[in-house]
Motif scaffolding. Structure first.
Motif: not given
Length: 311
Positions: A146-152, A171-192
Motif C-alpha cells: 500500500g501507499l503512504s500519502l501526504f496532503t500538500v 502538469k506542473l501543478n501535479c509535479i509540484t505536488a508530487c515533489i512536496q510529497a516525495i520530500e515529505a517521505g510519502a509515495d503520492e500527494a493528496l490534493m485538496l
C-alpha cells in the motif's frame, strides 16, 4: 526516496522497443521530436495512458472519448480519426510483439512551431502523434504493502484557471505536488480542492471506505478518471454503496480503508495519510474485493475488444 504507485521492474526488453511517431516506427534511441514541437516548447497537447491485456488496450473507447474531447477543447486537430488511431495503437503493439504487462503512452501535441511562441497560429504542419509502448508492471510489493500519502499545499484549481478535466501535457501543478510529497517521505500527494475538501492525488484518484460505504470526491476538481469511473461501476454492479461527495481530511483519517485508482496499477491500497494509519495499516477486505471486481471488468473489456477486432 520513497517508492510510488508508479514503481516498476525495469524490463530489458524496453531497450529494443519501437515507438510510433507520425506513422513511422522508430527505435527507442532514434525516437525524437523537434525542439520546436509545441509539446516541448509549451506543454501544448493532450495525452492518454493505456494498459494492455491479452493484446488489447483496456477501456479504449473511454480513453479515446477523453482524448478527442480534450483535443476539441484546445482546438487541436489530431489529424487521425478514432479508427485510424486505434489501428496505429494495435500496429505498435504488433511491431513490438506485445500482449500483456504493457503500458502505452499516447501523446498528441499541436505540432512543430515556426518560432517558440504560444499562439497556436505559430504552429506549422500537422499534429505530432507519439505512441510509446513499454513493458511495465507495478511491483507486487507496492500493490500489497500500500501507499503512504501526504496532503500538500498545492490545490486542484477552478476550471476557469485550468480545467482539471483536461488531460493536458501541462502538469506542473501535479509535479509540484508530487515533489512536496516525495520530500515529505510519502509515495503520492493528496490534493485538496479550493474549498478544503479532498479532491484527488497528483497522479491517481483517491477513495475511502467508511462503514461499508465507498466514498470518492465530488469529481468537480479532478480529471475524469477512467479507472475511477470503472470502480464506481463495479460498486453499482455489486451492490456496494458508493458516493461521489465532499469530505474532509478528518473523515479520511477516521476511514476504515482507503485506496487509489489509476490506469497503470488499477486499485492500490493506501496504508497511511499524513502519518495516520488507516485501519491496521494493511489492505482491507473492501480493497481486496474491489481489486477482484476490477480485474473481472478488465477481463470482460479485453474479451469484448477481441470480439470486435475479430468480427
Amino acid at each position: 526516496m520513497s517508492q510510488s504507485v508508479h514503481d516498476f521492474h525495469d524490463d530489458p526488453r524496453n531497450a529494443g522497443i519501437r515507438i510510433w511517431i507520425n506513422g513511422t516506427l522508430k527505435a527507442r534511441v532514434e525516437a525524437m521530436v523537434s525542439v520546436f514541437d509545441s509539446g516541448f516548447v509549451l506543454g501544448d497537447g493532450v495525452w492518454e495512458g493505456l494498459r494492455v491485456a491479452d493484446g488489447h488496450p483496456l477501456f479504449l473507447d473511454a480513453h479515446l472519448d477523453r482524448l478527442y474531447e480534450g483535443a476539441k477543447a484546445i482546438a487541436l486537430d489530431i489529424g487521425l480519426d478514432r479508427a485510424a488511431l486505434t489501428d496505429a495503437l494495435y500496429a505498435t503493439l504488433a511491431a513490438n510483439g506485445m500482449t500483456d504487462g504493457v503500458h502505452l503512452r499516447l501523446m498528441v501535441t499541436r505540432g512543430t512551431k515556426r518560432t517558440p511562441y504560444q499562439d497556436p497560429r505559430a504552429s506549422v504542419g500537422p499534429a505530432t502523434i507519439v505512441i510509446l509502448p513499454e513493458f511495465k508492471l507495478p511491483k507486487p510489493e507496492t500493490l500489497s504493502r500500500g501507499l503512504s500519502l501526504f496532503t500538500v499545499h498545492v490545490r486542484r484549481g477552478f476550471p476557469d484557471v485550468q480545467d482539471p478535466k483536461l488531460n493536458s501535457h501541462s502538469k506542473l501543478n501535479c509535479i509540484t505536488a508530487c515533489i512536496q510529497a516525495i520530500e515529505a517521505g510519502a509515495d503520492e500527494a493528496l490534493m485538496l480542492d479550493p474549498h478544503g475538501f479532498v479532491a484527488t492525488c497528483n497522479s491517481t484518484h483517491f477513495f475511502i471506505v467508511r462503514k461499508g460505504e465507498v466514498w470518492t470526491s465530488s469529481g468537480d476538481y479532478c480529471l475524469g478518471g477512467i479507472t475511477r469511473a470503472n470502480v464506481l461501476q463495479v460498486c453499482r454492479e455489486a451492490g456496494i454503496p458508493a458516493f461521489e461527495k465532499n469530505f474532509s481530511l478528518t473523515q479520511v483519517y477516521g476511514a476504515d480503508e482507503a485506496f487509489c485508482t489509476g490506469t497503470f496499477a488499477g486499485v492500490v491500497p493506501v496504508r497511511s495519510v499524513d502519518g495516520r494509519l488507516l485501519g491496521d495499516g494493511n489492505a482491507g477486505p473492501m480493497v481486496g474485493r474491489l481489486q477482484a471486481l476490477y480485474r473481472e471488468l478488465a477481463a470482460r473489456d479485453a474479451a469484448a475488444s477481441a470480439a470486435r477486432r475479430n468480427a
